[in-house]
Design a protein around this motif. Structure first.
Motif, PDB file in Angstrom:
ATOM      1  N   TRP A  23      -7.293 -17.577  -1.363  1.00  0.00           N
ATOM      2  CA  TRP A  23      -6.123 -16.921  -0.778  1.00  0.00           C
ATOM      3  C   TRP A  23      -6.246 -15.408  -0.844  1.00  0.00           C
ATOM      4  N   LEU A  24      -7.000 -14.922  -1.832  1.00  0.00           N
ATOM      5  CA  LEU A  24      -7.139 -13.485  -2.021  1.00  0.00           C
ATOM      6  C   LEU A  24      -7.926 -12.816  -0.895  1.00  0.00           C
ATOM      7  N   GLU A  25      -8.565 -13.593  -0.045  1.00  0.00           N
ATOM      8  CA  GLU A  25      -9.302 -13.008   1.069  1.00  0.00           C
ATOM      9  C   GLU A  25      -8.363 -12.341   2.075  1.00  0.00           C
ATOM     10  N   ILE A  26      -7.113 -12.818   2.165  1.00  0.00           N
ATOM     11  CA  ILE A  26      -6.194 -12.259   3.153  1.00  0.00           C
ATOM     12  C   ILE A  26      -4.887 -11.756   2.548  1.00  0.00           C
ATOM     13  N   LEU A  27      -4.525 -12.264   1.381  1.00  0.00           N
ATOM     14  CA  LEU A  27      -3.180 -12.004   0.860  1.00  0.00           C
ATOM     15  C   LEU A  27      -2.908 -10.535   0.552  1.00  0.00           C
ATOM     16  N   PRO A  28      -3.778  -9.818  -0.173  1.00  0.00           N
ATOM     17  CA  PRO A  28      -3.440  -8.422  -0.501  1.00  0.00           C
ATOM     18  C   PRO A  28      -3.180  -7.555   0.731  1.00  0.00           C
ATOM     19  N   ALA A  29      -3.935  -7.753   1.797  1.00  0.00           N
ATOM     20  CA  ALA A  29      -3.716  -6.965   3.011  1.00  0.00           C
ATOM     21  C   ALA A  29      -2.374  -7.309   3.645  1.00  0.00           C
ATOM     22  N   GLN A  30      -1.995  -8.588   3.609  1.00  0.00           N
ATOM     23  CA  GLN A  30      -0.696  -8.993   4.155  1.00  0.00           C
ATOM     24  C   GLN A  30       0.447  -8.358   3.363  1.00  0.00           C
ATOM     25  N   ILE A  31       0.330  -8.382   2.051  1.00  0.00           N
ATOM     26  CA  ILE A  31       1.379  -7.809   1.207  1.00  0.00           C
ATOM     27  C   ILE A  31       1.463  -6.301   1.393  1.00  0.00           C
ATOM     28  N   ALA A  32       0.321  -5.644   1.487  1.00  0.00           N
ATOM     29  CA  ALA A  32       0.317  -4.193   1.687  1.00  0.00           C
ATOM     30  C   ALA A  32       1.001  -3.835   3.005  1.00  0.00           C
ATOM     31  N   ALA A  33       0.747  -4.608   4.047  1.00  0.00           N
ATOM     32  CA  ALA A  33       1.388  -4.357   5.345  1.00  0.00           C
ATOM     33  C   ALA A  33       2.889  -4.567   5.254  1.00  0.00           C
ATOM     34  N   TRP A  34       3.295  -5.604   4.521  1.00  0.00           N
ATOM     35  CA  TRP A  34       4.736  -5.870   4.351  1.00  0.00           C
ATOM     36  C   TRP A  34       5.397  -4.723   3.591  1.00  0.00           C
ATOM     37  N   CYS A  35       4.763  -4.253   2.531  1.00  0.00           N
ATOM     38  CA  CYS A  35       5.338  -3.153   1.741  1.00  0.00           C
ATOM     39  C   CYS A  35       5.485  -1.902   2.586  1.00  0.00           C
ATOM     40  N   LEU A  36       4.506  -1.613   3.417  1.00  0.00           N
ATOM     41  CA  LEU A  36       4.574  -0.439   4.279  1.00  0.00           C
ATOM     42  C   LEU A  36       5.705  -0.572   5.296  1.00  0.00           C
ATOM     43  N   GLN A  37       5.844  -1.747   5.864  1.00  0.00           N
ATOM     44  CA  GLN A  37       6.877  -1.989   6.868  1.00  0.00           C
ATOM     45  C   GLN A  37       8.282  -1.868   6.280  1.00  0.00           C
ATOM     46  N   ASN A  38       8.426  -2.240   5.004  1.00  0.00           N
ATOM     47  CA  ASN A  38       9.755  -2.263   4.371  1.00  0.00           C
ATOM     48  C   ASN A  38       9.904  -1.164   3.318  1.00  0.00           C
ATOM     49  N   ARG A  39       9.154  -0.084   3.469  1.00  0.00           N
ATOM     50  CA  ARG A  39       9.080   0.936   2.420  1.00  0.00           C
ATOM     51  C   ARG A  39      10.438   1.539   2.093  1.00  0.00           C
ATOM     52  N   THR A  40      11.244   1.837   3.102  1.00  0.00           N
ATOM     53  CA  THR A  40      12.533   2.491   2.856  1.00  0.00           C
ATOM     54  C   THR A  40      13.453   1.601   2.027  1.00  0.00           C
ATOM     55  N   GLU A  41      13.567   0.321   2.425  1.00  0.00           N
ATOM     56  CA  GLU A  41      14.409  -0.602   1.667  1.00  0.00           C
ATOM     57  C   GLU A  41      13.870  -0.810   0.258  1.00  0.00           C
ATOM     58  N   LEU A  42      12.551  -0.929   0.131  1.00  0.00           N
ATOM     59  CA  LEU A  42      11.956  -1.166  -1.182  1.00  0.00           C
ATOM     60  C   LEU A  42      12.216   0.000  -2.122  1.00  0.00           C
ATOM     61  N   ASP A  43      12.113   1.219  -1.618  1.00  0.00           N
ATOM     62  CA  ASP A  43      12.367   2.381  -2.473  1.00  0.00           C
ATOM     63  C   ASP A  43      13.797   2.354  -3.008  1.00  0.00           C
ATOM     64  N   LYS A  44      14.749   2.019  -2.135  1.00  0.00           N
ATOM     65  CA  LYS A  44      16.152   1.960  -2.551  1.00  0.00           C
ATOM     66  C   LYS A  44      16.370   0.869  -3.596  1.00  0.00           C
ATOM     67  N   TRP A  45      15.868  -0.327  -3.302  1.00  0.00           N
ATOM     68  CA  TRP A  45      16.110  -1.442  -4.210  1.00  0.00           C
ATOM     69  C   TRP A  45      15.346  -1.309  -5.516  1.00  0.00           C
ATOM     70  N   GLN A  46      14.149  -0.722  -5.452  1.00  0.00           N
ATOM     71  CA  GLN A  46      13.378  -0.557  -6.669  1.00  0.00           C
ATOM     72  C   GLN A  46      14.111   0.316  -7.677  1.00  0.00           C
ATOM     73  N   LYS A  47      14.800   1.352  -7.191  1.00  0.00           N
ATOM     74  CA  LYS A  47      15.583   2.203  -8.089  1.00  0.00           C
ATOM     75  C   LYS A  47      16.684   1.398  -8.776  1.00  0.00           C
ATOM     76  N   LEU A  48      17.316   0.488  -8.020  1.00  0.00           N
ATOM     77  CA  LEU A  48      18.363  -0.343  -8.604  1.00  0.00           C
ATOM     78  C   LEU A  48      17.776  -1.338  -9.606  1.00  0.00           C
ATOM     79  N   LEU A  49      16.640  -1.951  -9.244  1.00  0.00           N
ATOM     80  CA  LEU A  49      16.003  -2.884 -10.171  1.00  0.00           C
ATOM     81  C   LEU A  49      15.661  -2.196 -11.493  1.00  0.00           C
ATOM     82  N   GLY A  50      15.254  -0.946 -11.400  1.00  0.00           N
ATOM     83  CA  GLY A  50      14.886  -0.206 -12.596  1.00  0.00           C
ATOM     84  C   GLY A  50      16.048   0.065 -13.537  1.00  0.00           C
ATOM     85  N   LYS A  51      17.276  -0.090 -13.059  1.00  0.00           N
ATOM     86  CA  LYS A  51      18.459   0.130 -13.890  1.00  0.00           C
ATOM     87  C   LYS A  51      18.911  -1.124 -14.635  1.00  0.00           C
TER      88      LYS A  51
END
Length: 324
Positions: A23-51
């Protein structure tokens, strides 16, 4: 490293050298693309998770419910802090959860669905389990409570991943994971002992392709647990709703249980059994303080609760178990 990225890195480490390592042949690239696509939401939620506070728990119960600790584990200030953070992640649709005396009363009583499904499963102890369309991950924790060795959920919606990570923060179980992927992103691993798909089939434009994809994830002899909307009728009956069904836009095909069994047979499954058929009630799906928008009672005909507001049969759900 953020909690989100660390979660993905931990998953890569877990499957490296295992039967899932391809699975590692394709998974990291898929996750990286998802993180880039959702970067704005992730930054907001990550701050909340950290609290979220780190707490010692007086006990965890995943066998009978999803309960972490008790109200005596935290003071009033900390409990109010947790509630305020949890409210930032509304709507909460699948649950319920009990976190240090906080009753997170979700739209769906997913525990009722689990109680209908559980008696018909092969034992999950020491199994590798996948849940396709896992939502916030409620059922992942119940699978773990039954002794599953390795539990993975996939669901592409960012909010569901955040809700899952909140629960994982409090539960702290390393062998339960959720990935922000749809089934179309998964290779035919043929390695899982049990694959669940609950509440997804009717959202797929091509149900036969979906069933074939589910089969491709299972080892030979592995078990599929499929829960979906159905309509009454013989093997010829399949409902094709118009633009909406119970106000849902993306409902494509709703088969009768007999038609669904034929679909599974054509997809290559065997030992196919419809083990439960239940009408969805407004006690099982409803608005709560954690999901305050419209719910099932608003989607049914006010003059005839056996029909949706569009005039279709009201929701009935079936559970089918089959072998790959």
């Amino acid at each position: 490293m953020s909690q989100v990225k660390e979660e993905f890195q931990q998953f890569y480490r877990t499957i490296a050298g295992s039967r899932f390592s391809d699975w590692l042949e394709i998974l990291p690239a898929q996750i990286a693309a998802w993180c880039l696509q959702n970067r704005t939401e992730l930054d907001k939620w990550q701050k909340l998770l950290g609290k979220l506070p780190s707490l010692k728990s007086s006990g965890i119960d995943l066998l009978n419910q999803v309960r972490v600790g008790s109200e005596t584990d935290v003071d009033d200030y900390t409990r109010k802090q947790i509630i305020g953070l949890l409210q930032q992640f509304k709507p909460w649709r699948k649950g319920p959860f009990h976190l240090h005396g906080i009753h997170l009363d979700t739209e769906w009583r997913s525990d009722w669905k689990w109680d209908r499904v559980l008696p018909h499963l092969s034992p999950l102890r020491d199994r590798n389990v996948l849940d396709v369309g896992s939502g916030s991950g409620y059922h992942l924790w119940r699978m773990r409570g039954q002794g599953a060795r390795f539990v993975v959920g996939v669901d592409p919606y960012p909010l569901f991943l955040m809700q899952f990570l909140i629960l994982k923060h409090f539960i702290g179980d390393a062998d339960v994971y959720q990935l922000p992927l749809g089934i179309e992103h998964l290779p035919p691993l043929k390695q899982f002992d049990t694959v669940f798909s609950m509440g997804v089939l009717y959202h797929r434009k091509s149900p036969m392709d979906f069933l074939s994809q589910l089969k491709g994830l299972l080892r030979k002899g592995g078990e599929l647990v499929l829960e979906t909307l159905v309509v009454e009728g013989d093997e010829q009956r399949v409902l094709l709703p118009g633009e909406r069904y119970a106000q849902m836009r993306n409902v494509w095909f709703i088969p009768s249980p007999a038609a669904l069994e034929i679909w599974l047979q054509k997809a290559g499954f065997s030992d196919i059994r419809t083990v439960d058929i239940s009408t969805t009630s407004t006690d099982e799906q409803r608005s709560t303080e954690w999901m305050t928008t419209h719910s099932l009672q608003d989607f049914l005909d006010p003059e005839d609760s056996t029909r949706t507001i569009e005039g279709y049969p009201a929701p009935i759900r079936a559970v089918v178990v089959a072998q790959a």
